[in-house]
Design an enzyme around this catalytic site. Structure first.
Site, mmCIF file in Angstrom:
data_model
loop_
_atom_site.group_PDB
_atom_site.id
_atom_site.type_symbol
_atom_site.label_atom_id
_atom_site.label_comp_id
_atom_site.label_asym_id
_atom_site.label_seq_id
_atom_site.Cartn_x
_atom_site.Cartn_y
_atom_site.Cartn_z
ATOM 1 C CB CYS A 1 19.372 35.121 -26.630
ATOM 2 S SG CYS A 1 19.304 34.172 -25.111
ATOM 3 C CG ASN B 1 13.915 39.033 -32.568
ATOM 4 O OD1 ASN B 1 14.368 39.510 -31.554
ATOM 5 N ND2 ASN B 1 13.385 37.832 -32.616
ATOM 6 C CG HIS C 1 17.425 36.273 -33.177
ATOM 7 N ND1 HIS C 1 17.603 37.358 -32.362
ATOM 8 C CD2 HIS C 1 16.515 35.480 -32.558
ATOM 9 C CE1 HIS C 1 16.846 37.224 -31.278
ATOM 10 N NE2 HIS C 1 16.165 36.093 -31.364
HETATM 11 P P1 HMG Z 1 17.957 28.433 -11.651
HETATM 12 O O1 HMG Z 1 19.144 29.019 -10.966
HETATM 13 O O2 HMG Z 1 18.104 27.078 -12.231
HETATM 14 O O3 HMG Z 1 16.666 28.475 -10.719
HETATM 15 O O4 HMG Z 1 17.514 29.436 -12.791
HETATM 16 P P2 HMG Z 1 16.420 27.922 -9.277
HETATM 17 O O5 HMG Z 1 14.999 27.477 -9.267
HETATM 18 O O6 HMG Z 1 17.505 26.970 -8.866
HETATM 19 O O7 HMG Z 1 16.537 29.249 -8.355
HETATM 20 C C1 HMG Z 1 17.756 29.960 -8.187
HETATM 21 C C2 HMG Z 1 17.459 31.394 -7.811
HETATM 22 O O8 HMG Z 1 16.755 32.037 -8.867
HETATM 23 C C3 HMG Z 1 16.577 31.556 -6.579
HETATM 24 O O9 HMG Z 1 16.916 32.802 -5.973
HETATM 25 C C4 HMG Z 1 15.209 31.678 -7.181
HETATM 26 O O10 HMG Z 1 14.308 32.331 -6.318
HETATM 27 C C5 HMG Z 1 15.481 32.510 -8.400
HETATM 28 P P3 HMG Z 1 17.974 32.919 -4.741
HETATM 29 O O11 HMG Z 1 17.383 32.031 -3.699
HETATM 30 O O12 HMG Z 1 19.294 32.396 -5.275
HETATM 31 O O13 HMG Z 1 17.959 34.376 -4.432
HETATM 32 N N1 HMG Z 1 14.490 32.298 -9.464
HETATM 33 C C6 HMG Z 1 13.768 33.274 -10.050
HETATM 34 N N2 HMG Z 1 13.745 34.606 -9.861
HETATM 35 C C7 HMG Z 1 12.904 35.315 -10.610
HETATM 36 N N3 HMG Z 1 12.088 34.774 -11.551
HETATM 37 C C8 HMG Z 1 12.080 33.453 -11.755
HETATM 38 C C9 HMG Z 1 12.947 32.650 -10.981
HETATM 39 N N4 HMG Z 1 13.195 31.314 -10.945
HETATM 40 C C10 HMG Z 1 14.125 31.118 -10.017
HETATM 41 N N5 HMG Z 1 11.270 32.926 -12.676
HETATM 42 C C11 HMG Z 1 16.074 30.415 -14.430
HETATM 43 C C12 HMG Z 1 16.481 29.126 -13.702
HETATM 44 C C13 HMG Z 1 15.237 30.014 -15.629
HETATM 45 C C14 HMG Z 1 15.262 31.266 -13.480
HETATM 46 C C15 HMG Z 1 17.353 31.157 -14.863
HETATM 47 O O14 HMG Z 1 18.163 30.279 -15.558
HETATM 48 C C16 HMG Z 1 17.059 32.369 -15.718
HETATM 49 O O15 HMG Z 1 16.479 33.354 -15.252
HETATM 50 N N6 HMG Z 1 17.524 32.368 -16.975
HETATM 51 C C17 HMG Z 1 17.343 33.490 -17.905
HETATM 52 C C18 HMG Z 1 16.659 32.979 -19.124
HETATM 53 C C19 HMG Z 1 16.336 34.113 -20.080
HETATM 54 O O16 HMG Z 1 15.627 35.041 -19.745
HETATM 55 N N7 HMG Z 1 16.875 34.023 -21.321
HETATM 56 C C20 HMG Z 1 16.538 34.955 -22.346
HETATM 57 C C21 HMG Z 1 15.128 34.730 -22.879
HETATM 58 S S1 HMG Z 1 15.010 33.307 -23.945
HETATM 59 C C22 HMG Z 1 15.330 33.938 -25.513
HETATM 60 O O17 HMG Z 1 15.696 35.084 -25.664
HETATM 61 C C23 HMG Z 1 15.091 33.035 -26.694
HETATM 62 C C24 HMG Z 1 13.809 33.379 -27.464
HETATM 63 O O18 HMG Z 1 13.819 34.723 -27.919
HETATM 64 C C25 HMG Z 1 13.687 32.452 -28.681
HETATM 65 C C26 HMG Z 1 14.984 32.449 -29.501
HETATM 66 O O19 HMG Z 1 15.347 33.448 -30.097
HETATM 67 O O20 HMG Z 1 15.627 31.394 -29.446
HETATM 68 C C27 HMG Z 1 12.560 33.176 -26.601
HETATM 69 MG MG MG Z 2 14.817 35.434 -29.663
#
Ligand code: HMG
Ligand code: MG
Length: 303
Positions: free
Chosen positions: A241, A250, A210
């Site tokens: 993020c 980025n 980034h």
């Molecule tokens: P959680 O709350 O720990 O998950 O979230 P859970 O398993 O306890 O489930 C809770 C609820 O989430 C449930 O729904 C699940 O069904 C649902 P409810 O019963 O409450 O209605 N759930 C999901 N729904 C859709 N898709 C899924 C999913 N998993 C559970 N896969 C979780 C854990 C990871 C899902 C949550 O913390 C999350 O979505 N976080 C967002 C993370 C994200 O997208 N961050 C940005 C991307 S990373 C980034 O940008 C960095 C990168 O670019 C590199 C860098 O620059 O560093 C890659």
């Molecule tokens: Mg990133």
């Protein structure tokens, strides 16, 4: 300088890393058009979307619509983020070529971003990696906060080495060394790569920088000089993020391509067409591009 690669592979992460952080809703049709323009510009790797909780990241809730809407071009690999089995299973209907599990070198960021510890994240990733490989889907691991963390500050290389070892242990084939908040400088980024290279070879690592502090092009060059030849970048410098407040996008793909072509390094990308793709998405978002190269070229075209 004789370690410089002749060719560099760029993954445009704009549709995912870029658009996941937009305050305003971006229609799926615009995301699809962006992917089409990127592939027309010669990108052969595009990170399209993520299968995460729509409560956490509503911007990616249209993952199915976007993946189904893309007119796939042969030779292009479409990757998506899958943090757990639920996300992986949801992605299967959309036939990703590659999935990305994403962990962090800092505990605090792991908690804020994916709601679990580093160790727990590895437990969640392991079955995803196994299932993806069984289906012939490539696997990449993203390692966030490899130089700095928005919550913990400086992150030592030993943490990066630890995470890389865990990723390797569950069979992740390739890891990206991410400077999530763009605080890195060349020697720190090289130290993060050195730590990663304890577990991965040079052909299995990539850079993801980034550009918050304007260091990302310099950091790309520093990685290139180590022999790293794969990088993520984001058209128009989109991105950030949602769980790294204040961090900007980025490094702009246009800026990296300009540097590489200027050094005689091939990318297979048509810079002019890429600038057009960046102009398209910037216009849709109603703001100027973050790419310095695009700004310069667009101003020159106007004159
Ligand atoms: P959680 O709350 O720990 O998950 O979230 P859970 O398993 O306890 O489930 C809770 C609820 O989430 C449930 O729904 C699940 O069904 C649902 P409810 O019963 O409450 O209605 N759930 C999901 N729904 C859709 N898709 C899924 C999913 N998993 C559970 N896969 C979780 C854990 C990871 C899902 C949550 O913390 C999350 O979505 N976080 C967002 C993370 C994200 O997208 N961050 C940005 C991307 S990373 C980034 O940008 C960095 C990168 O670019 C590199 C860098 O620059 O560093 C890659
Ligand atoms: Mg990133």
């Amino acid at each position: 300088m004789n370690t410089l690669p002749n060719r560099v592979k760029l993954v445009d992460v704009g549709p995912r890393d870029g658009l996941q952080n937009e305050k305003q809703p971006v229609p799926a049709a615009v995301k699809i058009e962006l992917v089409h323009r990127l592939q027309a510009a010669g990108l052969r790797e595009i990170e399209v979307t993520s299968y995460v909780s729509p409560k956490w990241v509503p911007q990616m809730a249209d993952n199915h619509e976007v993946m189904q809407g893309v007119r796939r071009q042969s030779g292009v690999r479409y990757s998506v983020l899958t943090p757990n089995m639920k996300g992986f299973e949801a992605s299967l209907a959309d036939r990703p070529d590659e999935i990305v599990v994403f962990g962090a070198a800092s505990e605090a960021f792991s908690q804020k971003n994916i709601n679990c510890s580093i160790a727990e994240s590895i437990e969640r990733f392991a079955p995803v990696v196994e299932a993806a490989k069984a289906k012939g889907i490539a696997v990449r691991g993203a390692m966030s906060c490899t130089v700095g963390c928005p919550y913990e500050g400086e992150v030592p290389p030993s943490r990066v080495e630890y995470l890389a070892g865990l990723m390797k242990g569950i069979g992740v084939e390739h890891v990206g060394v991410a400077d999530t908040i763009g605080v890195g400088t060349p020697k720190k980024v090289q130290a993060a790569f050195d730590a990663t290279l304890k577990h991965y070879d040079i052909d299995s690592v990539s850079g993801h920088f980034h550009d918050t502090y304007g260091q990302a092009v310099g950091n790309t060059l520093a990685a290139l000089e180590m022999g790293v030849w794969q990088f993520d970048a984001s058209v128009a410098g989109l991105g950030g993020c949602p769980y790294a407040k204040g961090a900007t996008g980025n490094v702009a793909t246009e800026d990296v391509v300009y540097m590489l072509h200027g050094m005689g390094i091939d990318t297979g990308i048509d810079l002019d067409a890429l600038i057009d793709a960046g102009a398209y998405i910037s216009e849709q978002l109603g703001r100027p591009t973050n790419s310095r190269v695009a700004r310069a070229v667009l101003a020159k075209r106007k004159a």
